[in-house]
Design an enzyme around this catalytic site. Structure first.
Site, short mmCIF file in Angstrom:
data_model
loop_
_atom_site.label_atom_id
_atom_site.label_comp_id
_atom_site.label_asym_id
_atom_site.label_seq_id
_atom_site.Cartn_x
_atom_site.Cartn_y
_atom_site.Cartn_z
N LYS A 51 0.84 -1.20 0.00
CA LYS A 51 0.00 0.00 0.00
C LYS A 51 0.88 1.26 0.00
CE LYS A 51 -0.43 -0.38 5.04
NZ LYS A 51 -1.30 -0.88 6.14
N ARG B 26 -11.13 -1.21 15.19
CA ARG B 26 -11.11 -0.35 14.00
C ARG B 26 -12.04 -1.04 13.02
NH1 ARG B 26 -5.29 0.65 11.20
NH2 ARG B 26 -5.70 -1.47 10.54
N TYR C 72 13.19 30.93 4.39
CA TYR C 72 11.96 31.49 4.99
C TYR C 72 12.14 31.79 6.48
CZ TYR C 72 9.01 30.03 1.01
OH TYR C 72 8.43 29.88 -0.21
#
Ligand SMILES: *Cc1c(COP(=O)(O)O)cnc(C)c1O
Length: 377
Positions: free
Chosen positions: A42, A136, A269
């Site tokens: 995945k 879950r 930044y």
């Protein structure tokens, strides 16, 4: 033209296929005979590239894969991956025809979901998810009649049944007790089903840490993710089994610009880096948009340049970061910097980089799956 030439212009992931093969061999030695590896690929195989990784695994004889979404399953099929593909997560039932056409197996996350999917009137291969304490996805392990009922649904072919352990990484006594309770309630359900005449499908319980801490369970598959990629989730993780796993992924980038800044000048930044001496800064065209965590800004993260470990200077941007190379003897535009991986005597391992960024290897790796090209070495 060899595309890997452009792919290594900016920033890229390098996959060490030899180490992947080594991990497959080592993990296969740890699983009981008759139990197969189900490779969890995945999220772009945790950033390793789903099709590339699964194709390599196919060649190593791996025949079972797990993904999180139907799109991930379709991508593997379109990439020519063979074997079983189990979708671990939710798929809308209106996509039943695609499940069938791409020969994907769908996890049944509840009894209600099973009824909905069955009512689409399309034959689909499935695995039943059983909740043994993770709370879950899954049908409660105590719901024998609910689970039995699914085996009778005419359009659902039940190919497997599995549960997921929620604290298998821990060896604390109370976590071990909890895990053993999860395993026990799964097998009790299996026994009860068998005693009520149900043919038992393929069974699986363990993911990586389940295998490493609870080896030897009687199962048909181990769902291996992070272990296959050769790293622990966190640097201090200690398991019962200690197989020699080797990291598969490196993250590299090329220095595109070197500039000198004077003592007192700021970089980036927020001007959070101010040079305390005349400084040489190298710019790497890689940033948090590639999955390199912004929380490693301001010296919390390091990069390997040649024989040197150099700190991140200032804030990591979406697409670039700066490193302080003042102390590096020879450094030029075009030199390779290693952000994750080993170089000479030094290693910036995924678990240590993840840990410095306040996360685990799993998150660090999978977030690199979006924009970076992946090359196999
Ligand atoms: C992601 C996942 C795995 C793989 O976990 P690792 O810890 O990476 O081995 C296994 N099972 C399920 C249900 C998952 O969601």
């Amino acid at each position: 033209m060899d595309k890997t030439v452009f792919w290594t212009d900016r920033a890229w992931i390098e996959i060490n296929v030899g180490n992947l093969r080594h991990n497959v061999d080592v993990l296969r030695e740890e699983v009981p005979s008759g139990c197969e590896l189900m490779a969890v690929v995945k999220a772009q195989a945790y950033g390793h590239g789903a099709v590339l990784t699964a194709t390599q695994l196919n060649q190593m004889g791996v025949r079972a894969f797990a993904v999180a979404t139907i799109e991930e399953g379709i991508e593997l099929r379109e990439g020519g991956v063979s074997g079983e593909i189990l979708i671990l997560g939710y798929t809308g039932v209106s996509r039943a025809l695609e499940l069938k056409e791409y020969d994907l197996m769908q996890t049944l996350i509840s009894h209600e979901y099973a009824e909905d999917l069955n009512s689409q009137g399309i034959a689909v291969k499935t695995h039943i998810k059983v909740d043994t304490g993770m709370h879950r996805l899954g049908i409660s392990a105590g719901d024998l009649s609910g689970v039995r009922d699914i085996f009778l649904m005419e359009n659902l072919e039940v190919c497997g049944m599995f549960t997921h352990l929620c604290c298998a990484d821990s060896r604390q006594p109370e976590d071990v007790r909890y895990t053993k309770g999860q395993i026990g309630s799964f097998y009790k359900l299996v026994d009860d089903l068998r005693n009520s005449g149900v043919g038992i499908p393929k069974l699986h319980i363990q993911s990586s840490y389940g295998l490493l801490n609870y080896p030897g369970l009687a199962c048909d598959y181990v769902r291996a993710g992070i272990a296959l990629y050769g790293v622990p989730s966190a640097p201090e993780d200690d398991c019962l089994l200690k197989p020699d796993l080797r990291p598969v992924l490196s993250l590299k980038s090329r220095i595109v610009l070197i500039r000198s800044v004077k003592k007192g000048d700021s970089v980036g930044y927020g001007r959070s880096f101010t040079a305390s001496r005349d400084t040489r800064i190298a710019i790497l065209p890689v940033g948090y948009g590639d999955g390199f965590p912004r929380s490693l800004s301001d010296g919390k993260g390091h990069v390997l340049v040649g024989r040197y470990v150099v700190p991140v200077a200032g804030r990591i941007c979406m697409d670039q970061l700066a490193v302080d190379v003042t102390d590096v003897e020879d450094v030029s535009v075009g030199d390779i910097a290693t952000l994750i991986g080993a170089e000479g005597y030094h290693e910036l391992s995924a678990p240590s980089v993840a840990d410095s960024s306040g996360s685990i290897s799993n998150e660090l790796l999978c977030r690199m799956g979006a924009r970076l090209p992946v090359i196999a070495k």
